[in-house]
Write a protein that holds these residues in place. Structure first.
Motif, mmCIF file in Angstrom:
data_model
loop_
_atom_site.group_PDB
_atom_site.id
_atom_site.type_symbol
_atom_site.label_atom_id
_atom_site.label_comp_id
_atom_site.label_asym_id
_atom_site.label_seq_id
_atom_site.Cartn_x
_atom_site.Cartn_y
_atom_site.Cartn_z
ATOM 1 N N THR A 1 25.908 -25.208 13.290
ATOM 2 C CA THR A 1 26.577 -25.967 14.340
ATOM 3 C C THR A 1 28.056 -26.133 13.997
ATOM 4 O OG1 THR A 1 24.542 -27.172 14.836
ATOM 5 C CG2 THR A 1 26.597 -28.135 15.634
ATOM 6 N N GLN B 1 31.156 -29.294 17.849
ATOM 7 C CA GLN B 1 29.892 -29.491 18.549
ATOM 8 C C GLN B 1 29.041 -30.546 17.836
ATOM 9 O OE1 GLN B 1 27.637 -25.927 19.237
ATOM 10 N NE2 GLN B 1 25.883 -27.039 20.055
ATOM 11 N N SER C 1 30.349 -33.931 18.785
ATOM 12 C CA SER C 1 29.933 -34.258 20.147
ATOM 13 C C SER C 1 28.454 -34.637 20.191
ATOM 14 C CB SER C 1 30.208 -33.070 21.071
ATOM 15 O OG SER C 1 29.717 -33.315 22.358
ATOM 16 N N SER C 2 27.615 -33.882 19.491
ATOM 17 C CA SER C 2 26.182 -34.181 19.453
ATOM 18 C C SER C 2 25.912 -35.532 18.812
ATOM 19 C CB SER C 2 25.428 -33.082 18.694
ATOM 20 O OG SER C 2 25.444 -31.884 19.425
#
Length: 119
Positions: A50, A54, A57-58
């Motif tokens: 990842t 990202q 954000s997750s």
């Protein structure tokens, strides 16, 4: 409390997933979706492949979802002593479903994001 849930999730996601089973019918639908989706976004954020942006954000989406889970747990009068056990169960379940990448998950990313976006 949300910080405690997030810390527990992070610790559970990093361990070997040997948590005891916890029957999902023992919690409300509101708890189930918020906890599972929060755990799924946490698991996705911690995957080795990842990208950092990202993952950030997750993790932000996971924090929103766990805040909703906390409210649902309180509304359902779930004892705080059950929180860690629930988190471990949901992380284990989400890990198994997200990592297998068969497309068969309890909730879709769209359902999780819709819950996160709800006021």
């Amino acid at each position: 409390m949300t910080a405690r849930l997030l810390a527990t999730v992070a610790a559970a996601a990093a361990m070997s997933f040997s948590a005891p089973a916890f029957a999902q019918e023992e919690v409300s639908d509101a708890v189930d979706i918020a906890m599972w989706c929060g755990a799924a976004f946490t698991v996705a954020a911690q995957a080795d492949d990842t990208p950092a942006e990202q993952a950030e954000s997750s993790n932000a989406v996971a924090a929103i979802l766990f805040a909703k889970a906390e409210l649902a747990l309180e509304a359902d009068a779930v004892a705080e002593t059950e929180y860690d056990r629930l988190v471990e169960f949901y992380v284990e379940d989400a890990f198994a479903q997200v990592i297998n990448e068969t497309g068969d998950t309890r909730y879709t990313p769209e359902e999780c994001l819709a819950l996160a976006a709800e006021e």
